[in-house]
Write an enzyme that holds these catalytic residues in place. Structure first.
Site, PDB file in Angstrom:
ATOM      1  N   TYR A  69      -5.881   8.526  12.984  1.00 26.20           N
ATOM      2  CA  TYR A  69      -4.771   7.565  13.036  1.00 26.20           C
ATOM      3  C   TYR A  69      -5.000   6.401  12.072  1.00 26.20           C
ATOM      4  CZ  TYR A  69      -2.810   9.772  17.194  1.00 26.20           C
ATOM      5  OH  TYR A  69      -2.245  10.667  18.057  1.00 26.20           O
ATOM      6  N   CYS A  80     -11.734  25.624  12.856  1.00 25.49           N
ATOM      7  CA  CYS A  80     -12.762  24.815  13.502  1.00 25.49           C
ATOM      8  C   CYS A  80     -12.494  24.715  15.005  1.00 25.49           C
ATOM      9  CB  CYS A  80     -12.908  23.468  12.803  1.00 25.49           C
ATOM     10  SG  CYS A  80     -14.594  22.851  12.952  1.00 25.49           S
ATOM     11  N   HIS A 112     -13.794  24.913   7.337  1.00 25.70           N
ATOM     12  CA  HIS A 112     -12.499  24.348   6.934  1.00 25.70           C
ATOM     13  C   HIS A 112     -12.079  24.921   5.574  1.00 25.70           C
ATOM     14  CE1 HIS A 112     -12.191  21.067   9.929  1.00 25.70           C
ATOM     15  NE2 HIS A 112     -13.498  21.219   9.971  1.00 25.70           N
ATOM     16  N   LYS A 158      14.376  -5.154  -8.547  1.00 26.72           N
ATOM     17  CA  LYS A 158      13.781  -6.487  -8.639  1.00 26.72           C
ATOM     18  C   LYS A 158      12.343  -6.428  -9.175  1.00 26.72           C
ATOM     19  CE  LYS A 158      17.083  -9.075  -7.182  1.00 26.72           C
ATOM     20  NZ  LYS A 158      17.657 -10.004  -8.168  1.00 26.72           N
ATOM     21  N   SER A 217       0.854  -1.191   0.000  1.00 28.93           N
ATOM     22  CA  SER A 217       0.000   0.000   0.000  1.00 28.93           C
ATOM     23  C   SER A 217       0.893   1.246   0.000  1.00 28.93           C
ATOM     24  CB  SER A 217      -0.918  -0.014   1.224  1.00 28.93           C
ATOM     25  OG  SER A 217      -0.146  -0.112   2.388  1.00 28.93           O
ATOM     26  N   SER A 218       0.302   2.402   0.000  1.00 33.27           N
ATOM     27  CA  SER A 218       1.014   3.698   0.043  1.00 33.27           C
ATOM     28  C   SER A 218       1.925   3.945  -1.156  1.00 33.27           C
ATOM     29  CB  SER A 218       1.867   3.842   1.318  1.00 33.27           C
ATOM     30  OG  SER A 218       1.083   3.627   2.434  1.00 33.27           O
ATOM     31  N   GLU A 268      -9.261  24.929   4.259  1.00 33.41           N
ATOM     32  CA  GLU A 268      -8.218  24.102   3.616  1.00 33.41           C
ATOM     33  C   GLU A 268      -8.776  23.186   2.526  1.00 33.41           C
ATOM     34  OE1 GLU A 268      -9.357  23.797   6.695  1.00 33.41           O
ATOM     35  OE2 GLU A 268      -9.363  21.727   7.430  1.00 33.41           O
TER      36      GLU A 268
HETATM   37  N1  GLN Z   1     -15.080  19.197  17.881  1.00 31.31           N
HETATM   38  C1  GLN Z   1     -15.554  20.436  17.371  1.00 31.31           C
HETATM   39  C2  GLN Z   1     -17.020  20.362  16.956  1.00 31.31           C
HETATM   40  O1  GLN Z   1     -17.546  19.291  16.733  1.00 31.31           O
HETATM   41  C3  GLN Z   1     -14.709  20.911  16.203  1.00 31.31           C
HETATM   42  C4  GLN Z   1     -14.719  20.004  15.022  1.00 31.31           C
HETATM   43  C5  GLN Z   1     -13.602  20.248  14.054  1.00 31.31           C
HETATM   44  O2  GLN Z   1     -12.563  20.834  14.398  1.00 31.31           O
HETATM   45  N2  GLN Z   1     -13.738  19.753  12.845  1.00 31.31           N
HETATM   46  O3  GLN Z   1     -17.668  21.351  16.854  1.00 31.31           O
END
Ligand code: GLN
Length: 546
Positions: free
Chosen positions: A60, A387, A513, A193, A19-20, A515
């Site tokens: 994780y 967030c 978010h 290989k 994988s990866s 990002e």
């Molecule tokens: N735990 C927080 C919430 O549920 C922030 C969630 C997050 O950072 N995505 O509002």
């Protein structure tokens, strides 16, 4: 290049040996090249685990959970697809075994198969095929690239490989399989290989699937002899053996694949026009800025998953995009929030030109995040809270500026006398954990003259959310009076989406978010502005030291 009678072409990307290897990056790179040759392309990821979506997984396990604008909680590979292609993906772009079984079982209960035994073949494989073809049938893409998660030979990916076999049989030339494998270099023998590749192709052949193209991940260049050997053993032409050598940045991969003519081979095999050779001018400019940056800033990324940077994949990529936009290399210093205490906070963050406090869930590491924010606020260090990071900024302000030392979020302390962050009203009666947060894209109206409005250069924005808690508006007046203002408000619900401290150099916390929306061609304005401010802060900081 669309015509009325157009038939969508399907490309499958499978993985072998380990994988990866980067199936997501290869898929995204190929898609990018096909897009530049004039085709509409999308990518889909099939994940062979039983969770209905990755929303309930701890980072994780599989790294970050990526959220699409339609509110699907998906695999982080979808982030790569959006960042490379500058397109939006949706729920249909990520399907898990859990979701496949859930829909087949729901139909069984409804009586759709009355009288029949419901089986993996044909019922599960039919549902897999339906989900694969959905993007072609519904959204009429020219090409759909489907990445099959896991490694060939895994028990759980068998139904997917079987579905690929059937589709190849049914669709013939409209279908193509790319198999990504690994060619290890044995230092003792000083040789690359090919045996693991031969074995993994054999495994695919046992399942009835002949790969059309092989992409070989390698640390060293492949000799013509190695390519010929792999071609011979695996029934592919030599020009269908593609080298994918290790590179410094994932953003170099499309250029390497262009050199290797992966796109040309794929188009020829699918019977499509090759079109014009992609110039990739903006892409090359972007890469040049990453490889030869003019300056450097250090951003401390404070979070609790620092052992696993994949947990912050989109944030890290957004910082890279913003860095390129500023001709700057962003050195990311991952700081474990659990390791921060009152005594060491200044030392831990002393080299940071900007501090970003990450999203997250639960109590672990929360006090370290709050201390990092206090440090940023009191020392005028550019601060970006995302967030949970924004929620911690609100808690910090309540405790240390408003003087409510017991202030907290009810997520961490449901008895706090000052619940400055509280559960949203519509969340109060929800019992199920999966897919029940505030998810997906929502509008936000920006306050004129706020730093956020200046960064965005517009009044109304749309950003993606994933949370249950929110700023408790009962306290809004107290915050405003003390110097923390709501710089962004949801026009429908009046929820506070952005907080800012106007007095500060750059202190912005966002409930959403940002990002997720940063792409190579469209770096996110807040990240770009944050890095820009970190740069000026770093200059002032260095001048002070002189
Ligand atoms: N735990 C927080 C919430 O549920 C922030 C969630 C997050 O950072 N995505 O509002």
């Amino acid at each position: 290049m669309k015509t009325e009678t157009k038939q969508t072409k399907y490309i499958f990307v499978t993985g072998g040996v380990t994988s990866s290897l980067g199936k997501g990056i290869i898929s995204a790179s190929l898609a990018k090249l096909l897009q530049d040759r004039g085709y509409s392309v999308t990518i889909q990821k099939l994940d062979p685990y039983l969770n209905v979506d990755p929303g309930t997984l701890n980072p994780y396990e599989h790294g970050e959970c990526y959220v699409t604008s339609d509110g699907a909680e998906t695999d982080l590979d979808l982030g790569h697809y959006e960042r490379f292609l500058n397109i939006q993906t949706s729920q249909a772009n990520n399907v898990t075994t859990g979701r496949i079984y859930q829909s087949v079982i729901e139909r069984e209960r409804r009586g759709d198969f009355l009288g029949k035994t419901v089986q993996v073949i044909p019922h599960i494989t039919d549902e897999i095929k339906r989900r694969i073809k959905l993007l072609g049938n519904r959204d009429k893409y020219d090409v759909v690239i489907t990445e099959i998660g896991g490694t060939v030979g895994d028990i759980e990916s068998l139904p997917y490989i079987e579905a690929v076999r059937q589709l190849k049989w049914e669709m013939g030339r409209h279908c193509l399989v790319i198999h990504l494998t690994y060619v290890p270099y044995l230092a003792a023998a000083r040789e690359l290989k090919t045996k693991p590749t031969q074995h993994s192709v054999k495994m695919l052949l046992e399942a009835g699937v002949q790969p059309d193209v092989l992409v070989l991940r390698t640390e060293k260049k492949l000799s013509p002899e190695i390519r010929a050997k792999v071609a011979l053993f695996c029934n592919v032409t030599v020009n269908s053996v593609i080298e994918s050598i290790d590179v410094k940045s994932i953003y170099e991969v499309p250029l390497r694949m262009l050199e290797e003519k992966l796109d040309v081979i794929v188009l020829e095999k699918l019977g499509l026009d090759i079109g014009k050779e992609p110039e990739l001018t903006s892409w090359r400019n972007f890469l040049e800025k990453i490889i030869h940056p003019k300056r450097k800033v250090t951003i401390a990324l404070v979070g609790k998953y620092v052992e696993l940077p994949d947990a912050y994949k989109s944030i890290i990529e957004a910082l890279i995009h913003a860095g390129a936009e500023n001709d700057t290399k962003v050195d990311i210093n991952l700081v474990h929030s659990e390791s921060i205490n009152r005594k060491n906070v200044a030392e831990k963050l002393s080299n940071a030109n900007g501090i970003l406090v990450a999203p997250g869930f639960g109590h672990r590491g929360i006090e370290g995040k709050i201390l990092a924010i206090q440090y940023a606020r009191e020392n005028n260090v550019p601060f970006f809270g995302i967030c949970l990071g924004m929620q911690c900024a609100v808690i910090e302000f309540a405790r240390n500026v408003l003087g409510w030392s017991d202030a907290h979020s009810t997520e961490m302390d449901d008895k706090t006398p000052h619940p400055v962050i509280d559960l949203m009203e519509e969340q109060k009666n929800i019992l199920d954990m999966g897919g029940t947060m505030r998810l997906g894209s929502f509008p936000c109206k920006l306050k004129e003259d706020s730093k956020a409005a200046k960064a965005y250069g517009s009044e109304l924005i749309h950003e993606r959310h994933r949370h249950r808690y929110e700023f408790n508006s009962v306290y809004l007046e107290s915050f405003i009076k003390a110097g923390m203002i709501p710089a962004g408000i949801n026009p429908g619900s009046n929820l506070v989406e952005i907080v800012e401290i106007p007095e500060h150099h750059w202190f912005i916390g966002v409930q959403f978010h940002p990002e997720y929306q940063s792409t190579v061609l469209k770096p996110h304005p807040l990240f770009v502005d944050f890095v820009r401010k970190a740069l000026t802060f770093s200059k002032e900081f260095n001048n002070q030291k002189k």
